[in-house]
Every structure is written in structure tokens, then in C-alpha cells.
Design a protein around this motif. Structure first.
Motif, PDB file in Angstrom:
ATOM      1  N   LYS A 585       9.922   5.772 -18.721  1.00 41.47           N
ATOM      2  CA  LYS A 585       9.200   6.523 -17.697  1.00 41.47           C
ATOM      3  C   LYS A 585       7.736   6.707 -18.107  1.00 41.47           C
ATOM      4  N   ALA A 586       7.500   6.971 -19.389  1.00 42.97           N
ATOM      5  CA  ALA A 586       6.123   7.132 -19.859  1.00 42.97           C
ATOM      6  C   ALA A 586       5.332   5.838 -19.680  1.00 42.97           C
ATOM      7  N   ILE A 587       5.961   4.705 -19.972  1.00 42.61           N
ATOM      8  CA  ILE A 587       5.293   3.415 -19.784  1.00 42.61           C
ATOM      9  C   ILE A 587       4.998   3.186 -18.309  1.00 42.61           C
ATOM     10  N   ASN A 588       6.000   3.441 -17.456  1.00 45.77           N
ATOM     11  CA  ASN A 588       5.826   3.186 -16.029  1.00 45.77           C
ATOM     12  C   ASN A 588       4.801   4.125 -15.393  1.00 45.77           C
ATOM     13  N   ASP A 589       4.664   5.336 -15.944  1.00 45.14           N
ATOM     14  CA  ASP A 589       3.714   6.296 -15.387  1.00 45.14           C
ATOM     15  C   ASP A 589       2.320   6.163 -15.990  1.00 45.14           C
ATOM     16  N   SER A 590       2.157   5.267 -16.969  1.00 44.12           N
ATOM     17  CA  SER A 590       0.890   5.185 -17.689  1.00 44.12           C
ATOM     18  C   SER A 590      -0.220   4.532 -16.876  1.00 44.12           C
ATOM     19  N   GLY A 591       0.157   3.799 -15.833  1.00 45.80           N
ATOM     20  CA  GLY A 591      -0.858   3.082 -15.057  1.00 45.80           C
ATOM     21  C   GLY A 591      -1.395   1.856 -15.757  1.00 45.80           C
ATOM     22  N   LEU A 592      -0.679   1.393 -16.780  1.00 46.67           N
ATOM     23  CA  LEU A 592      -1.089   0.189 -17.495  1.00 46.67           C
ATOM     24  C   LEU A 592      -1.083  -0.989 -16.533  1.00 46.67           C
ATOM     25  N   ARG A 757      -3.663   2.689  -6.329  1.00 46.21           N
ATOM     26  CA  ARG A 757      -2.778   1.914  -7.209  1.00 46.21           C
ATOM     27  C   ARG A 757      -1.932   2.814  -8.095  1.00 46.21           C
ATOM     28  N   ARG A 758      -2.542   3.788  -8.722  1.00 50.04           N
ATOM     29  CA  ARG A 758      -1.798   4.662  -9.628  1.00 50.04           C
ATOM     30  C   ARG A 758      -0.777   5.504  -8.877  1.00 50.04           C
ATOM     31  N   LYS A 759      -1.090   5.871  -7.648  1.00 45.89           N
ATOM     32  CA  LYS A 759      -0.189   6.736  -6.881  1.00 45.89           C
ATOM     33  C   LYS A 759       1.035   5.980  -6.358  1.00 45.89           C
ATOM     34  N   ILE A 760       0.898   4.664  -6.233  1.00 46.63           N
ATOM     35  CA  ILE A 760       2.019   3.849  -5.751  1.00 46.63           C
ATOM     36  C   ILE A 760       3.210   3.956  -6.696  1.00 46.63           C
ATOM     37  N   VAL A 761       2.942   4.240  -7.966  1.00 47.02           N
ATOM     38  CA  VAL A 761       3.991   4.282  -8.984  1.00 47.02           C
ATOM     39  C   VAL A 761       5.126   5.205  -8.574  1.00 47.02           C
ATOM     40  N   GLY A 762       4.820   6.300  -7.904  1.00 41.71           N
ATOM     41  CA  GLY A 762       5.836   7.282  -7.568  1.00 41.71           C
ATOM     42  C   GLY A 762       6.657   6.966  -6.337  1.00 41.71           C
ATOM     43  N   LEU A 763       6.376   5.841  -5.652  1.00 40.27           N
ATOM     44  CA  LEU A 763       7.116   5.506  -4.438  1.00 40.27           C
ATOM     45  C   LEU A 763       8.418   4.796  -4.759  1.00 40.27           C
ATOM     46  N   GLU A 764       9.275   4.667  -3.735  1.00 43.94           N
ATOM     47  CA  GLU A 764      10.525   3.939  -3.899  1.00 43.94           C
ATOM     48  C   GLU A 764      10.235   2.456  -4.125  1.00 43.94           C
ATOM     49  N   GLU A 765      11.254   1.753  -4.646  1.00 44.66           N
ATOM     50  CA  GLU A 765      11.036   0.365  -5.051  1.00 44.66           C
ATOM     51  C   GLU A 765      10.624  -0.510  -3.886  1.00 44.66           C
ATOM     52  N   ILE A 780      -6.487 -14.194  -5.952  1.00 45.13           N
ATOM     53  CA  ILE A 780      -5.889 -15.189  -6.853  1.00 45.13           C
ATOM     54  C   ILE A 780      -5.399 -14.503  -8.126  1.00 45.13           C
ATOM     55  N   VAL A 781      -6.198 -13.597  -8.661  1.00 44.09           N
ATOM     56  CA  VAL A 781      -5.765 -12.758  -9.782  1.00 44.09           C
ATOM     57  C   VAL A 781      -5.721 -11.325  -9.277  1.00 44.09           C
ATOM     58  N   SER A 782      -4.550 -10.733  -9.262  1.00 42.24           N
ATOM     59  CA  SER A 782      -4.389  -9.404  -8.659  1.00 42.24           C
ATOM     60  C   SER A 782      -3.838  -8.414  -9.673  1.00 42.24           C
ATOM     61  N   LYS A 783      -4.302  -7.159  -9.563  1.00 38.47           N
ATOM     62  CA  LYS A 783      -3.852  -6.095 -10.459  1.00 38.47           C
ATOM     63  C   LYS A 783      -2.572  -5.459  -9.938  1.00 38.47           C
ATOM     64  N   HIS A 784      -1.697  -5.119 -10.879  1.00 35.08           N
ATOM     65  CA  HIS A 784      -0.475  -4.389 -10.546  1.00 35.08           C
ATOM     66  C   HIS A 784      -0.203  -3.368 -11.647  1.00 35.08           C
ATOM     67  N   ASN A 785       0.620  -2.406 -11.333  1.00 30.53           N
ATOM     68  CA  ASN A 785       1.081  -1.484 -12.363  1.00 30.53           C
ATOM     69  C   ASN A 785       2.179  -2.154 -13.177  1.00 30.53           C
ATOM     70  N   PHE A 786       2.081  -2.041 -14.482  1.00 27.38           N
ATOM     71  CA  PHE A 786       3.140  -2.552 -15.362  1.00 27.38           C
ATOM     72  C   PHE A 786       4.323  -1.591 -15.275  1.00 27.38           C
ATOM     73  N   ARG A 787       5.452  -2.108 -14.760  1.00 32.64           N
ATOM     74  CA  ARG A 787       6.635  -1.279 -14.565  1.00 32.64           C
ATOM     75  C   ARG A 787       7.862  -1.989 -15.121  1.00 32.64           C
TER      76      ARG A 787
END
Length: 962
Positions: A585-592, A757-765, A780-787
Motif C-alpha cells: 500500500k505504501a508503494i502504491n500510494d507513493s506516486g512513484l 495523476r496522484r489522485k487516481i490512485v485511490g479509485l477502483e481498478e 508515445i511515452v506516457s506517465k503512470h503510477n507504479f502500482r
């Protein structure tokens, strides 16, 4: 389309539209027959792509005008295939009217021409010499060949023939006859008075298959190809096919293997129940497919069907209700009595939508024209000589039920096949036939494993145990069922309630510990560590003994409350001191950040902006997102129109839009022009229909998001109803306006993405999945949250070492992982540090893998660092490090170093991000030298380095040993 196309489908649709347009134009110019060969592997959604093409032909788009009078002929070699394709078009292509799709009926169809604006479905069985469609009679004036010839002759500018070769399941003589008939459309048939069709579009799983049809023609052929990699990345197909078989010389164990298949199916029910509950989806209801042997004489099958049903019921602790077990035996459509249960015949094409069906018995009839993504587990009593039939069926089972990769639970991304009469060699025959039958490389991994030696293992962050203390479940999801729900009501007996024992939820144990006998299962239930409930909102049953019937009565006749389901209470954690769920959970909430690297960008920024705004609106995160975007564009249109009016240009430009020119020449009765100078008489005409057509095209250019109607809402003039449409048409036809609009869309898209982007982490899959797709399609190169998911599946590494400090472990609390010497050495150095907590192996190209982009040779490429290390700092917060042991002789060194430096710059929250080389310390000992990109001075030097030699020098000056 009701369904949103996947990126590769959009690209294929664009190519198809362009080449189909070129083909129809090419025939009109040269009268040379045209062929478009469309090749895509199994599961690519060829029918959906083709339905989108048909919609596009009828209704037009930005590049091509609408062609509402187009005629589509859809030809396949199976009536069932045709019906299935017709149903998909009717269900998914919402802009095609009901009634436009027509099945050509053998007894009633008799027309000189095919009607404009329709899709006609034909199959080769109706085109043989014995068919009524091919003969004149008292009730038939035109044969089907004459109708085709007349239409091709007089309506060649709008006739498209689609040959569906995508599901060829025929064998021998039937296949040859179908091929001969299909070739008549490509080569013509003098005996039938048929010329080759002007434009033919071929759908196939392999170019070789369709090319065999085209061979020998003089047609101009263009190609559209969807690669297996594109389909694999989409999530439309399962990641893995696992084929299980008994060891050689173990005797007849077919019913024991069926029990193992029942165990697998039961586990899938548990996993899907857990996943759908937590993600608020309607339940998937997975199906167990049982392929039985043919019968002899009056015997329906040489397989003991009564014993099959009894074994599955016994193994799963259920009693099937009528309608839950069905058959598709072709020789009879009557109701069979199997183990005292009435088992009805169901058409294969009707199985997928019937959510009551749980078990399907069949022989061979499912291999063609059948798609059922809910079919998750298959047992085949066929012998090795039937490898072809088995492979054809398996190719139909690899679609994903939700048309997406399941991120949270990787065990839901495979399909399992059990073959009691096969061994390692004959399983290879199935694999070969699977590739041959489906047309080349299948876009999924295929594993063969003996029942005694698993090749896949499941790792989880939840190695814990539970008890069965009941608690009420407060929420009941519509459409969601457990394996033991009784949707038909009726009395619940001891036969359909599981005995009071806890059955391990598969993510809490290694699949290798699953047993194939009642005694072994009971032992496993006693000794295995079991799964806890997830933290967060709601809780769901995790073992089948804790799921009670929802609409059933108890043995005393008392009606049960549908919501009165039960959940386990956590009573004992494993001895492991790591709280892996908290770490995950800490990794998924880190916004990495993690990145997706594509070779092409799928959408323009305007479409991506609309999609992102819709997602934020639907999720409730930014409820006015879509309206705000549309109103901003409306404002841009209004400013442009007011500028035209101020400059005095508006009236003249509007005049050109409202009027179009007609020309007329005067001839005498003999066709000669009346005047020698051939004067043309000019007329001007105005039509609302033409303005509406131009308005639709303007809407297309503006992204089909309703900008024009939004503009009309604010600026509609009842005295001049067309005025707002003309404004929109003028704006969309100005290239400078469109360029400014796209520039605005790019800025707005990236700002909206950065803001949320960071707020998306808390949504359903489901929202996270949509978000990732939208962002990937925009750049072409896009950012995502590491989950990270909660459960992963990986090949068993027999020669690996057992680690109990890996983030994901099996039910015994270890993960077996094979590292090379460098990797082992680096990990040992990390484990020796006082702040070390645990580690994660970061595999390449998994949907959840951490990816860092870098540039090499002018192209963007993905890098997957080997390790993610988790530490704790002085404040007891988790710190996430990224480590990459890397051979300095590789040509990608500088590119990766620069990519890591840029990643560190964009991720200030990362702990360390290090490139690591083997070197010698001052004492001459082999050690690992590290270059940490998290240090700004190092990062700046690496960013300015131009050669590998410069990078080597930076390692010498700034690298260090731990």
C-alpha cells in the motif's frame, strides 16, 4: 461503436478505412479488381474492427464522406459464424440501424439487386449446387449468382464483399468445398455467370490462409496486419494457457484428473468472487467445459457422464440445479438425464450470455464459431489423436471475460486445460495444432505441466490464515453470485452446502500445494496458511465454506436474507514479521512513476483530452471536467466567429457554405448540344441536408464530443436555425483554428493529467485501467503510477533460491527466484544494511512492472530495473530504491544512465536510483560500484555525458562502494 476500441484496433481500423477507400476508388479508375487482406491473430476482435469499418463506411469520418447507400456482403463458411457476427454488429455498432443487417434466407430471398444501405450475410452452405438460392424455380426469378453479378455490374462504386476466414474450423472435403465457393467471389465463375467481385476484404488469422484463396488472381492486393505483440499488450487475451497432464505410466486416472479440474474451477470461482466484490463488478460466473468421447450405437458417449457430474458435485460440495449443466451434442438436441439431472441442449453461440450455465458437456461442436470468455477451465476425455479438436476449442477460450488484464490478481489471467490421456510429447502436439489452427503465433504463453510437477506458482502479499467465524456482509452486489448461490430457489440440503471447513483461497497458497484427493484436500485445509480479507472498503468471503446461498431456503424452509453472507475474521498472522500489505500500500500510494513506451501515438491530444475529462467526470473526481473542456472550445469558436464578423468576412464565407453550384447543358433530341459554344447554365441551390452533412463532418473534425450541439445551446437563433451550424462549419474548416485547438488540447491534457495523476490512485481498478489506457494512447511515452497487484503468477524457478524477504511469497512464506551472481551479490549487500526491509524482483514487460524510458538510436525504449528495494528511514516511513546491476560493455549503458537520471529528476520522492557495476575496491577485492542518480550533481554530469567513455569517467569519480 458502443465498445471503445483498443489502440491496436483503432490503428487497424484507420488502415482498413484508408485502403478500402483506395480500393473502391482504384476499381472505379482502372476496373482492376481490388483485394484488402486483413490479418489479425485470435482474440484481436476482427469482427468488432470490421463492424467499426462498416459504420465508418455508412456514416463517414473526417477523411471520408458518408456512403449511406453502401452494400456489404459478409461471407463465411458457417451459418453460426454469420449469426454470431450479425449479433455482434447489432449489439456493438449502435449507429447501424436495426434491420440493416439481413441474413439471406434460402427459401425467400429473390432480388435482382442487393438493396442499398444493407449488410447481407451469406454462408458457403447456401451457395452449393444443391441450394435453392443457386437455382431458378417457379418462386425464384433470380439466382443468388445473378443478384451478385447484377449488383457488381451496376453498383460497383458502393459494393464491398467481406470474406470471413477468421474461424476456419472445417476439415477435409467440407473445407475444400467452402474454399472453392469463396474463390468464385475472387476469381469469378463463368458457369454461374459471375465476374470477380470489384472489392473484396479478407479477414483471417493468418495471411497465408487468405493468400491461398487469392492465389492465381490478378487483383491488386493491399495488406493490413495486426501483430501478436499488439494483441498481447491489449489485455484482450489471457496471459497464459496451462495444459496439465498426468505423469506417464500412472494408469487410468481420468476421474482423478477431473477432480483436479474441478478444484481449479472452484478456485477460479473464489478468485472471481473476491475480485468482483472488491472492484464492484457484476460477477463473472466462470464455466467448466468438459469434452467427452463419442458414443457408439445408442450410447451418447463412451465417457461416464453420470460419474462426471457426481465427481464435480462431490469435489465442489454443490448440487447442480436444472439449467446449470448443459450439452451441445450435435446428434441430439433433446434433454438428457445425467446423474438424475435434466441436462438441456444449448446452441454454442448462446452459452456466453446465459449466466446460469456453469458446466458444458460437448464433443466437437464448440471448436468453430464459439466464443465464451467465461470458459476458464477445460477437461478433455479425448485421446492424443484428437489434438486438432482440442486445440481448436482452446483457441476459443483464451478471451478475457472483462476484456482487460486483471491487475490485482494475476491468477485470473490464465486458462487451464486438463488432459488425462496425454503426456509431455502429445501435449506438444496440442500446442503445435493450436498454433496451426489459429494461424501462426498465438499471442499468449503456453505451458505444459504434469499434475505432479507444477510449472507456474502463485505469489501474494497475503500469506495469512483465517477462521470461519461468521459475520454479516453489509453489501450485496447486483449480478454477483458465489459458486453456492441457488438462483432458482428451492430447498438447500447438505449436498449443496460445503462442510464446515475452510478451503484455502488460492492467492494465499502455492498452486503446487493443491491436492487431487479428498484426504489431501482436508490435510491442506488443516496445514495451509490461508488468506485474510483485504483492508479498505467492504469485505468478502475468501473461502467457499463461508459463502451461503443468496436466494435459497434453509433445510427448515426459512427464507435466507440475500445479504446475510459471512466473512472470515483474521485470527492469526503468519510467523513472518513483514506486513506485506502495508508495504504494498505504501508503494502504491507513493506516486512513484512508471512509464509506457509505445512505437506510435494512437490518439490525437483532443481525443485524449475528451477521454480523460470523461473519466474524471464519471469517477466524480472532477465532475465538471467534460463541460469545462467543451465550454472552452465553444469560447474559441465564438471568438473566431466574432473576429470574422469584425473583419467583414463572415457573410461571404457563410454564403459559400450555404450554397452550392449546379451546372446545366442544353441538348437537342439527338443528343447534340443546342449551341456551338456549349454554354453552361449555372444555378445556385441551398439545402438543409447539405448543411447538416457539413455540420456532421465538422463535428468529426472536432472529436465527435458534441461541441457543435454545445455551441448551439448557447448561440441558437430561432430566426436563423442554421446560423450556429455555419459557425461551427467555418471554424472546423480553418486549418489555423484546428492547429490552435490541438495546441490547446495538448496543454490541457498534460495539465489535467499532472493535476489528477496522484489522485487516481485511490479509485477502483476499472477507473485506473481506463486512466492508464487514456494516458498511453495520448503520448508515445506516457506517465503512470507504479502500482503493484496483490497476487502475481510466475513460472516456477526450479533452480532458484528460496527468499523469505521478497515482497511476494507463496503460502509457505517464501519465493523461489533464480538470480545471477551479480544480482545475488548486490542483494546480499542490501540485506546487510540496518534499514533494509524487503525487496522485489522487477520482471520485464509485466503489466505491473516498473518501467523507465530511455533513448537509443533516436528511438524511445523501455528499461526494467532489476530490483526495487524497500527500506525504513528514521521516521519509520518506507523508502523506495531502484537498483540496476548492469554490464558496462553493453551499448545501451549511456542511454539507460541518461534515462535513469531523467527519471530521478521527475521523481524526487525516490530514495536511491542506482546503476551498479562490478569493480575492485582499494584493497583489490571484487565489490559493486554504484552511481546514484538521486544525487543532483551526479544526475547533471550524466545528463551532459555524450559517450560511454564519459560515463565510465563519471563512475570513476562519483561511483562508490557500500
Amino acid at each position: 461503436m458502443k465498445a471503445e476500441l483498443f489502440p491496436f484496433q483503432k490503428r487497424a481500423l484507420s488502415d482498413l478505412r484508408m485502403k478500402t477507400g483506395e480500393a473502391i476508388g482504384g476499381y472505379q479508375r482502372t476496373h482492376s479488381n481490388q483485394v484488402v487482406s486483413f490479418t489479425a491473430p485470435t482474440g484481436a476482435g476482427k469482427t468488432i474492427i470490421m463492424a467499426s469499418l462498416i459504420e465508418n463506411i455508412f456514416l463517414g469520418d473526417v477523411e471520408y464522406p458518408e456512403q449511406p447507400e453502401a452494400i456489404i456482403i459478409w461471407l463465411s463458411d458457417s451459418p453460426q459464424l454469420n449469426e454470431q457476427s450479425k449479433q455482434k454488429i447489432d449489439l456493438k455498432a449502435d449507429r447501424i440501424r436495426i434491420g440493416q443487417s439481413v441474413t439471406v434466407a434460402e427459401d425467400s430471398f429473390d432480388q435482382e439487386y442487393f438493396d442499398d444501405g444493407h449488410i447481407y450475410f451469406l454462408n458457403t452452405q447456401k451457395l452449393g449446387k444443391s441450394s435453392n438460392l443457386t437455382k431458378h424455380s417457379d418462386t425464384r426469378q433470380y439466382t443468388i449468382w445473378e443478384t451478385l453479378a447484377n449488383t457488381a455490374r451496376d453498383k460497383s462504386d458502393r459494393l464491398y464483399v467481406i470474406i470471413d476466414e477468421a474461424h476456419r474450423g472445417m476439415q477435409g472435403r467440407e473445407a475444400g468445398r467452402a474454399t472453392t465457393i469463396m474463390q468464385k467471389f475472387l476469381k469469378g465463375s463463368p458457369e454461374d455467370g459471375l465476374e470477380a467481385m470489384p472489392v473484396v476484404i479478407g479477414m483471417s488469422a493468418t495471411s497465408a490462409r487468405f493468400n491461398a484463396l487469392v492465389q492465381g488472381t490478378t487483383s491488386t492486393t493491399q495488406y493490413v496486419v495486426v501483430t501478436t505483440d499488439e494483441v498481447r499488450a491489449s489485455g484482450l487475451l489471457k496471459d497464459r494457457i496451462v495444459i496439465s497432464y498426468p505423469e506417464e505410466n500412472t494408469g487410468n486416472k481420468d476421474m482423478a484428473v477431473l477432480q483436479a479440474a474441478a478444484d481449479e474451477w472452484k478456485d477460479k470461482w473464489n478468485h472471481w468472487y473476491q475480485y468482483c466484490y472488491e472492484q464492484h463488478y457484476a460477477y463473472v460466473n466462470p464455466i467448466l467445459v468438459i469434452q467427452v468421447q463419442n458414443g457408439t450405437g445408442s450410447q451418447i458417449s463412451a465417457t461416464d457422464l453420470d460419474d462426471c457430474v457426481a465427481k464435480v458435485e462431490e469435489r465442489c460440495g454443490i448440487k447442480f440445479q436444472e439449467g446449470e449443466v448443459v450439452h451441445t451434442f450435435g446428434q441430439t438436441n433433446s434433454v438428457l438425464t445425467i446423474n438424475g439431472l435434466n441436462v438441456s441442449y444449448v446452441e454454442p453461440s448462446a452459452i456466453a450470455e446465459n449466466k446460469k450455465i456453469r458446466v458444458v458437456f460437448f464433443k466437437e461442436s464448440l471448436s468453430t464459431g464459439w466464443d465464451c470468455p467465461r470458459a476458464e477451465t477445460m477437461m478433455s476425455f479425448r485421446h492424443a489423436t484428437d489434438a486438432t479438436y482440442i486445440a481448436q476449442l482452446l483457441g476459443r477460450m483464451i478471451r478475457t471475460p472483462m476484456q482487460m488484464h486483471i491487475q490485482v490478481d494475476d491468477t485470473l489471467n490464465d486458462v487451464h486445460l486438463y488432459l488425462p490421456y496425454f503426456n509431455a510429447d502429445t501435449v506438444n502436439d496440442v500446442v503445435k495444432e493450436l498454433q496451426n489452427a489459429e494461424g501462426g503465433e498465438l499471442p499468449t504463453d503456453i505451458y505444459g505441466e504434469s499434475l505432479e510437477s507444477r510449472v507456474m506458482e502463485t505469489l501474494t502479499v497475503r500469506p495469512r490464515t483465517t477462521t470461519t467465524t461468521p459475520q454479516k456482509l453489509e453489501h450485496n452486489i447486483s449480478g454477483q453470485m458465489s459458486l453456492f448461490d441457488n438462483p432458482t430457489g428451492g430447498e438447500t440440503t447438505s449436498a449443496n452446502v460445503v462442510k464446515e471447513k475452510s478451503i484455502p483461497y488460492i492467492t494465499g497458497i502455492s498452486t503446487a500445494t493443491q491436492s487431487t484427493s479428498q484426504e489431501e484436500t482436508q490435510a491442506a485445509n488443516t496445514n495451509s496458511q490461508q488468506e485474510t480479507m483485504p483492508s479498505g472498503t467492504g469485505a468478502a468471503p475468501t473461502s467457499v465454506s463461508q459463502i451461503t446461498p443468496t436466494s435459497a431456503t434453509t433445510s427448515t424452509g426459512t427464507q435466507q436474507n440475500p445479504a446475510a453472507q459471512v466473512t472470515p475474521v483474521i485470527t492469526e498472522e503468519s510467523d513472518d514479521s513483514l506486513d506485506r500489505e502495508v508495504i504494498m500500500k505504501a508503494i502504491n500510494d507513493s506516486g512513484l512513476l512508471s512509464y509506457d513506451v509505445r512505437t506510435v501515438r494512437i490518439n490525437n491530444y483532443l481525443n485524449s483530452l475528451y477521454s480523460l475529462a470523461r473519466l474524471l467526470t464519471q469517477s466524480g473526481m472532477y465532475s465538471d471536467a467534460t463541460d469545462d473542456v467543451l465550454e472552452e472550445i465553444v469560447k474559441m469558436i465564438r471568438e473566431y466567429v466574432e473576429g470574422l464578423k469584425r473583419d467583414g468576412k463572415y457573410d461571404e464565407m457563410a454564403h459559400h457554405i450555404m450554397e452550392f453550384e449546379m451546372k446545366s447543358q442544353v441538348f437537342d433530341a439527338f443528343g447534340e448540344t443546342v449551341k456551338d459554344d456549349n454554354i453552361l447554365y449555372h444555378f445556385m441551390s441551398t439545402t438543409d441536408t447539405d448543411i447538416d452533412r457539413q455540420f456532421r463532418r465538422a463535428e468529426n473534425k472536432l472529436g465527435n464530443e458534441g461541441v457543435g450541439n454545445k455551441y448551439g445551446k448557447y448561440f441558437y437563433d430561432s430566426d436563423d436555425p442554421n446560423a450556429f451550424k455555419i459557425d461551427v462549419i467555418l471554424y472546423a474548416s480553418d486549418d489555423d483554428c484546428i492547429s490552435r485547438l490541438m495546441a490547446y488540447a495538448e496543454r490541457a491534457f498534460h495539465k489535467m493529467n499532472d493535476d489528477y495523476r496522484r489522485k487516481i490512485v485511490g479509485l477502483e481498478e476499472r477507473f485506473i485501467k481506463q486512466y492508464n489506457t487514456i494516458v498511453s494512447d495520448g503520448d508515445i511515452v506516457s506517465k503512470h503510477n507504479f502500482r503493484l497487484p496483490e497476487t502475481i503468477t510466475q513460472p516456477r524457478e526450479v533452480n532458484g533460491k528460496d527468499y523469505n524477504d521478497h515482497l511476494f511469497v507463496d503460502g509457505t512464506g517464501v519465493a523461489r527466484i533464480n538470480l545471477n551472481n551479480w544480482e545475488e551479490g548486490v542483494l546480499e549487500e542490501e540485506q546487510a544494511q540496518v534499514d533494509y526491509v524487503c525487496w522485489l524482483r522487477n520482471p520485464p514487460r509485466k503489466p505491473w512492472s516498473l518501467c523507465i524510458p530511455y533513448e537509443m538510436g533516436g528511438e524511445q525504449k523501455p528499461a526494467y530495473p532489476d530490483f526495487v528495494i524497500i527500506r525504513k528511514d528514521g521516521d519509520e516511513e518506507f523508502v523506495i530504491d531502484i537498483l540496476e546491476p548492469h554490464d558496462p560493455t553493453r551499448i545501451d549503458n549511456l542511454g539507460k544512465a541518461k534515462g535513469f537520471a531523467e527519471y530521478a529528476r521527475q521523481n524526487p520522492g525516490v530514495g536511491r536510483i542506482q546503476l551498479i557495476r562490478k569493480g575492485k575496491d582499494a584493497a583489490g577485492h571484487d565489490r559493486f560500484k554504484r552511481l546514484d542518480m538521486a544525487r543532483s550533481a551526479v544526475r547533471d554530469k550524466v545528463s551532459h555525458a555524450m559517450t560511454n567513455d564519459e560515463l565510465d569517467h563519471i563512475f570513476e569519480t562519483d561511483g562508490f562502494f557500500m
